[in-house]
Design an enzyme around this catalytic site. Structure first.
Site, mmCIF file in Angstrom:
data_model
loop_
_atom_site.group_PDB
_atom_site.id
_atom_site.type_symbol
_atom_site.label_atom_id
_atom_site.label_comp_id
_atom_site.label_asym_id
_atom_site.label_seq_id
_atom_site.Cartn_x
_atom_site.Cartn_y
_atom_site.Cartn_z
ATOM 1 N N GLY A 1 0.876 -1.172 0.000
ATOM 2 C CA GLY A 1 0.000 0.000 0.000
ATOM 3 C C GLY A 1 0.905 1.211 0.000
ATOM 4 N N ARG B 1 17.577 1.812 -6.573
ATOM 5 C CA ARG B 1 16.155 2.104 -6.277
ATOM 6 C C ARG B 1 15.737 1.594 -4.901
ATOM 7 N NH1 ARG B 1 16.465 -1.825 -10.041
ATOM 8 N NH2 ARG B 1 15.984 -3.936 -9.279
ATOM 9 N N ASN B 2 16.474 0.609 -4.355
ATOM 10 C CA ASN B 2 16.101 0.004 -3.073
ATOM 11 C C ASN B 2 16.872 0.574 -1.890
ATOM 12 O OD1 ASN B 2 14.145 -1.673 -4.159
ATOM 13 N ND2 ASN B 2 15.659 -3.234 -4.709
ATOM 14 N N ASP C 1 18.242 -8.405 -4.547
ATOM 15 C CA ASP C 1 17.724 -7.284 -5.351
ATOM 16 C C ASP C 1 18.417 -5.979 -4.999
ATOM 17 O OD1 ASP C 1 14.391 -5.839 -5.973
ATOM 18 O OD2 ASP C 1 16.234 -5.890 -7.183
ATOM 19 N N ASP D 1 14.860 -1.997 1.237
ATOM 20 C CA ASP D 1 13.805 -2.851 0.703
ATOM 21 C C ASP D 1 14.288 -4.298 0.645
ATOM 22 O OD1 ASP D 1 11.075 -2.710 -1.084
ATOM 23 O OD2 ASP D 1 12.428 -4.321 -1.690
HETATM 24 C C1 571 Z 1 11.789 16.000 -3.508
HETATM 25 N N1 571 Z 1 11.893 14.673 -2.938
HETATM 26 C C2 571 Z 1 10.629 13.935 -3.154
HETATM 27 C C3 571 Z 1 10.739 12.511 -2.601
HETATM 28 N N2 571 Z 1 11.154 12.532 -1.197
HETATM 29 C C4 571 Z 1 11.068 11.317 -0.494
HETATM 30 C C5 571 Z 1 10.543 10.168 -1.098
HETATM 31 C C6 571 Z 1 10.423 8.963 -0.381
HETATM 32 C C7 571 Z 1 10.848 8.896 0.950
HETATM 33 C C8 571 Z 1 10.716 7.604 1.695
HETATM 34 O O1 571 Z 1 10.047 6.690 1.216
HETATM 35 N N3 571 Z 1 11.389 7.520 2.884
HETATM 36 C C9 571 Z 1 11.419 6.398 3.712
HETATM 37 N N4 571 Z 1 11.894 6.499 4.969
HETATM 38 N N5 571 Z 1 11.818 5.258 5.551
HETATM 39 C C10 571 Z 1 11.279 4.400 4.667
HETATM 40 C C11 571 Z 1 11.012 5.076 3.517
HETATM 41 C C12 571 Z 1 10.484 4.179 2.579
HETATM 42 N N6 571 Z 1 10.431 2.926 3.115
HETATM 43 C C13 571 Z 1 10.076 1.759 2.495
HETATM 44 O O2 571 Z 1 10.096 0.703 3.091
HETATM 45 C C14 571 Z 1 9.709 1.789 1.028
HETATM 46 O O3 571 Z 1 9.100 0.564 0.658
HETATM 47 C C15 571 Z 1 10.907 2.035 0.172
HETATM 48 C C16 571 Z 1 12.074 1.272 0.377
HETATM 49 C C17 571 Z 1 13.174 1.516 -0.460
HETATM 50 C C18 571 Z 1 13.107 2.491 -1.478
HETATM 51 C C19 571 Z 1 11.943 3.223 -1.669
HETATM 52 C C20 571 Z 1 10.845 2.990 -0.844
HETATM 53 C C21 571 Z 1 10.907 2.992 4.516
HETATM 54 C C22 571 Z 1 11.392 10.028 1.552
HETATM 55 C C23 571 Z 1 11.502 11.222 0.827
HETATM 56 C C24 571 Z 1 12.339 13.368 -0.901
HETATM 57 C C25 571 Z 1 12.187 14.748 -1.512
#
Ligand code: 571
Length: 308
Positions: free
Chosen positions: A36, A153-154, A149, A170
């Site tokens: 989600g 991206r992860n 993986d 991830d």
């Molecule tokens: C201008 N930019 C726009 C985008 N922005 C963001 C975009 C995404 C994030 C974000 O997902 N941060 C996360 N912190 N902890 C977890 C996260 C994701 N998790 C997960 O578990 C997710 O499933 C995951 C894991 C690995 C990679 C991606 C997503 C755990 C923070 C800032 C910064 C400023």
């Protein structure tokens, strides 16, 4: 309830730290997780990230979500996203994780490309980010955990400014394999072929040397500032190329010693690839080498019309 074996012990859902739901506040969606949403929020006054499982989820999705929590709950390393707890007492279910406000590594690299203005990205910063991931990988290797993986991206960043720390965040692929989901999800699940060695995509053989190959591709992603590997080529073509000895070209301006590390990660014979301790050592040497850290980053053309 599924069991999870790590470091010689077995764990189940009752071993997870249950967080009282009333202590949790969800503020804003951060982006689409595999299940989600992932939200920014607070646990008390501590900023956190909250992964949610949609209420109308299948039993399998529930089990996947539980397994993901079990996997992350056992890691304890500064370069792996910190697990804080779960709200599994009722729907919607939550996994509470450390908040990493910098976003994912691939997006960061693409957005940080030196455009017309001076970018504050340096070769030293790029190598330090790769080193961070390498340290997380060394921890996984020590614990006989195969990620399967590893890719930019992860990975997530602590910040977009200054000197970000990078963390592996991830574990979805390892989770699927652990639950033997791979077959349930039909073998056609999108395999990250461009990050896989021949013995993995040909024979399904995965060891920590598989992760070493993927790390070499991640290093290429970092030095290329977030390019898609094997640009313009499809998975079939890449499998053909790689099995016949073809490899990624050095990214523009990539110092030779760094490309040399990539090539060692891509040795056709898994046993001949370095382990993560050696990789970290060699990356460390590169970071001490003035010729390496003073080498300039590719300046993209400054003509505003060229959209990259
Ligand atoms: C201008 N930019 C726009 C985008 N922005 C963001 C975009 C995404 C994030 C974000 O997902 N941060 C996360 N912190 N902890 C977890 C996260 C994701 N998790 C997960 O578990 C997710 O499933 C995951 C894991 C690995 C990679 C991606 C997503 C755990 C923070 C800032 C910064 C400023």
């Amino acid at each position: 309830n599924p069991n999870y074996e790590f470091g010689g012990s077995t764990y189940t859902v009752k071993d997870l730290n249950e967080i009282p739901r009333e202590n949790l506040t969800l503020v804003k969606a951060l982006g689409q997780g595999a299940f989600g949403e992932v939200y920014r929020g607070f646990l008390g006054d501590i900023p956190v990230a909250v992964k949610t499982l949609p209420e109308l989820s299948s039993n399998q999705a529930e089990m996947d979500f539980l397994m993901e929590a079990l996997i992350m709950s056992k890691f304890d390393h500064p370069n792996i996203v910190h697990f804080m707890g779960v709200c599994f007492d009722k729907m919607p279910r939550f996994i509470v994780l450390e908040l990493l406000p910098g976003g994912d590594l691939k997006t960061f690299l693409r957005e940080a490309r030196p455009k017309c203005s001076k970018s504050n990205l340096t070769m030293k910063k790029l190598l330090a980010m790769a080193m961070d991931v390498g340290k997380g990988c060394q921890y996984l290797e020590e614990h006989h955990f195969i990620h399967r993986d590893l890719a930019a991206r992860n990975c997530l960043l602590t910040t977009k400014e200054g000197d970000p720390d990078v963390k592996i965040a991830d574990f979805g692929m390892a989770r699927d394999i652990y639950r033997a989901d791979y077959y349930r999800k039909g073998g056609k699940t999108i395999l990250p072929v461009k990050w896989m060695p021949p013995e993995a995509f040909l024979d399904g053989i995965f060891t920590s040397k598989t992760d070493v190959w993927s790390f070499g591709v991640l290093l290429w992603e970092v030095l290329s500032l977030g390019y898609m590997p094997y640009p313009g080529r499809g998975n079939q073509e890449v499998m053909q190329l790689v099995t016949s000895g073809g490899r990624l070209e050095p990214p523009a301006m990539c110092p030779n010693p760094v490309y040399h590390i990539m090539m060692q990660c891509w040795h056709p014979i898994p046993e001949e690839r370095p382990n993560f301790s050696t990789i970290i050592e060699r990356l460390g040497y590169c970071m001490q080498d003035p010729d390496v850290i003073n080498s300039p980053l590719p300046e993209l053309s400054c003509s505003p019309s060229v959209e990259r």
